[in-house]
Scaffold this active site. Structure first.
Site, PDB file in Angstrom:
ATOM      1  N   THR A 370      57.330 -10.361  15.575  1.00  0.00           N
ATOM      2  CA  THR A 370      57.407  -9.032  14.983  1.00  0.00           C
ATOM      3  C   THR A 370      56.057  -8.340  15.161  1.00  0.00           C
ATOM      4  O   THR A 370      55.030  -8.985  15.350  1.00  0.00           O
ATOM      5  CB  THR A 370      57.823  -9.076  13.498  1.00  0.00           C
ATOM      6  N   THR A 388      60.817  -5.738  16.264  1.00  0.00           N
ATOM      7  CA  THR A 388      60.856  -7.197  16.381  1.00  0.00           C
ATOM      8  C   THR A 388      61.919  -7.669  17.350  1.00  0.00           C
ATOM      9  O   THR A 388      62.861  -6.939  17.676  1.00  0.00           O
ATOM     10  CB  THR A 388      61.131  -7.812  14.985  1.00  0.00           C
ATOM     11  N   VAL A 389      61.755  -8.910  17.816  1.00  0.00           N
ATOM     12  CA  VAL A 389      62.840  -9.676  18.431  1.00  0.00           C
ATOM     13  C   VAL A 389      63.156 -10.897  17.569  1.00  0.00           C
ATOM     14  O   VAL A 389      63.855 -11.808  17.987  1.00  0.00           O
ATOM     15  CB  VAL A 389      62.509 -10.114  19.877  1.00  0.00           C
TER      16      VAL A 389
END
Length: 573
Positions: A370, A388-389
């Site tokens: 993030t 984020t991922v």
């Protein structure tokens, strides 16, 4: 706040008093940008110099972070941005959170024994939600920016094509996740070109991602959610064993929501509404703490009261919060000062309140995943953006030909009720997955405004985001400035597990002993708890900017824990 910070505060306050009163300035004297990577901050300044506003700069910063911080965020993920339009005075929360694919029902994430399977929820195609960040960039540029999307994304496209040096955090993160990432040919092509894995100091080029960004810049929404990119995304996910459809991508929509507003001491706070859990939790904690003079309390007593406020807010998060488009949230009740007073009444000033159903598991760290950036421009527009991922390098899956590293946000749903996710937090029906539903988040982009100051702040950190923003607000309220706030030591409690986790130097040895005598369990760093399993490193990556109206100066604070971060101030010509 530790003793060093309070001594610093004691030094700063007499200086402020000696300067004498001054009328607050009506307009900022320039702009300020703080982000987790110097190339992203420089891109924001570049766009501001070209005549863009804070919203154009945000698109530029976000785009570059999507290129240089694949460990943390990117086009394959989502975000939550808080915007303030100075001309209208309007605050708006722009929800670019990922959504659940129709095929991703809870049973898809269970093993043969009916237990949650982390390999499915945290890695690979089933862990990925439909991305929201590309739609966010288009929406903000078209509705709030001055410049064309193509201009604001130009720095990201340039850096993706020409490359940038791989830094230690990125290389180390890849080494941790490589076993997962090497499963997928599209990911290997990006991160192990020619069979050679990326290493610190390598020039990291991403031609496929540059082409994807160019299609987005030229065609807007359709450049990602329809056409070439969309077909490649769906083909890559399905070839890896997942189940996406072109119709799901094309149906994705940005949501604009009303932010949460409340007051804490002399500050008007504006922050994130559901499907973020951050704003409600933040309001609960601060309203519980509002009657106390925290600065006057002994350290152990102060930490005790802050921890008890954290405990109660996280308990409510577990049971009540989810996507407001799918579940009814008792928001008015949860934000009520009267409700906070009732929670406060249950706090014993001398004794910890035990949490129920202890899991006995430590809270996992999320310092690298993030990202957040903060911007104020010369017109007074401001952006607090968290994106984020999810976990380290997300799902680990790059669909071939896209350069897009997909998220693993499905783990943020309550995939099995009452079972903790990767961050040790759990949920129930309110956060269960349904087609098109947005998973609960801890992202807490926040504005603070008083007569004397305007502040933008936020951070990554999983469930710790909320408590880091809380401590940042308390730091500003105590009189600290942006660089000091970004550097403050941190501690955290999230109801379950029933543990105070602390950075080194966040809690003195004397205070820790007093807290343990009250009944608290503390995960101390190894230098204070020999042989313990406490945190061996720091967490978070707080980015904050402020406009000091009294002195009429701009300041930025980039978390010193992250050597790639940068805060920059642009003086008005």
């Amino acid at each position: 706040m530790n003793r060093i910070a309070w001594l610093l505060l004691a030094f700063l306050l007499p200086l402020a008093a000696a300067a004498g009163p001054a009328a607050p300035a009506a307009h900022p004297p320039g702009a300020a940008v703080a982000s987790a990577h110097h190339l992203a901050t420089e891109a924001g300044i570049e766009i501001l110099r070209q005549g863009g506003n804070a919203f154009d700069a945000a698109v530029a910063v976000s785009g570059v972070l999507s290129v240089v911080e694949p460990i943390s965020s990117g086009l394959g993920g989502g975000g939550m941005w808080l915007l303030h339009d100075a001309k209208s005075g309007r605050d708006v929360f722009v929800d670019g959170r990922e959504t659940a694919p129709a095929a991703a029902t809870p049973d898809k994430f269970l093993d043969a024994k009916g237990n949650l399977d982390p390999q499915r929820s945290q890695n690979g195609p089933w862990s990925a939600g439909i991305p929201g960040l590309p739609a966010m960039l288009v929406h903000v540029a078209e509705k709030y920016g001055r410049l064309p999307l193509k201009q604001s994304l130009a720095p990201a496209i340039r850096i993706a094509r020409e490359g940038f040096p791989v830094y230690a955090r990125m290389a180390n993160g890849y080494a941790v996740k490589r076993q997962v990432m090497d499963r997928y040919p599209g990911t290997r092509a990006v991160f192990s070109p020619g069979g050679k894995p990326i290493r610190e100091g390598d020039v990291f080029r991403q031609p496929d991602l540059a082409a994807t960004l160019e299609r987005l810049a030229a065609q807007g929404f359709d450049g990602f959610y329809r056409g070439t990119t969309a077909k490649r995304l769906v083909a890559g996910v399905n070839a890896a064993g997942g189940q996406w459809t072109l119709e799901e991508l094309a149906a994705y929509r940005i949501k604009e929501r009303e932010p949460i507003h409340f007051r804490y001491h002399d500050w008007n706070i504006t922050t994130a509404p559901p499907p973020s859990s951050g704003g409600i939790a933040l309001a609960q904690m601060l309203q519980i703490l509002a009657p106390y003079d925290l600065k006057a309390m002994p350290e152990a007593e102060r930490v005790h009261m802050v921890v008890e406020s954290m405990r109660r807010a996280f308990r409510d998060r577990t049971f009540y919060l989810g996507d407001p488009d799918f579940v009814k949230i008792p928001q008015r009740l949860l934000l009520s000062p009267d409700y906070a007073a009732g929670l406060r009444a249950g706090i014993d000033p001398d004794k910890a309140t035990p949490s129920n159903l202890l899991s006995g598991q430590p809270t996992p760290l999320e310092d690298e995943e993030t990202t957040h950036f903060s911007i104020i421009d010369a017109d007074g527009n401001r952006v607090a953006a968290t994106q984020t991922v999810n976990l380290l390098f997300g799902s680990g899956l790059v669909p071939p030909g896209t350069g897009v590293l997909l998220n693993d946000e499905m783990d943020d749903f309550a995939l099995k009720p009452g079972t903790p996710n990767a961050f040790g937090v759990m949920g129930y029906e309110a956060n269960a997955p349904k087609p098109g539903k947005r998973m609960l988040s801890s992202m807490t982009p926040t504005f603070m405004e008083s007569r004397d100051k305007v502040v933008v702040l936020g951070t990554p950190g999983g469930s710790r985001i909320i408590t880091m923003v809380l401590l940042g607000i308390l730091g500003y309220d105590a009189g600290l400035e942006a660089p000091q706030v970004a550097a403050l030591p941190r501690y955290h409690h999230q109801w379950l597990p029933d543990v105070i986790d602390a950075e080194p130097k966040a809690i003195s040895a004397e205070a820790a002993q007093a807290l343990q005598a009250m009944g608290h369990t503390i995960e101390l760093p190894p230098d204070r708890a020999e042989g313990g399993r406490g945190s061996s490193h720091v967490w978070g990556n707080l980015q904050t900017v402020e406009w000091d109206r009294r002195a009429n100066v701009m300041r930025g604070g980039s978390d010193p824990r992250n050597p790639e971060g940068k805060a920059a101030v642009l003086a008005q010509p």
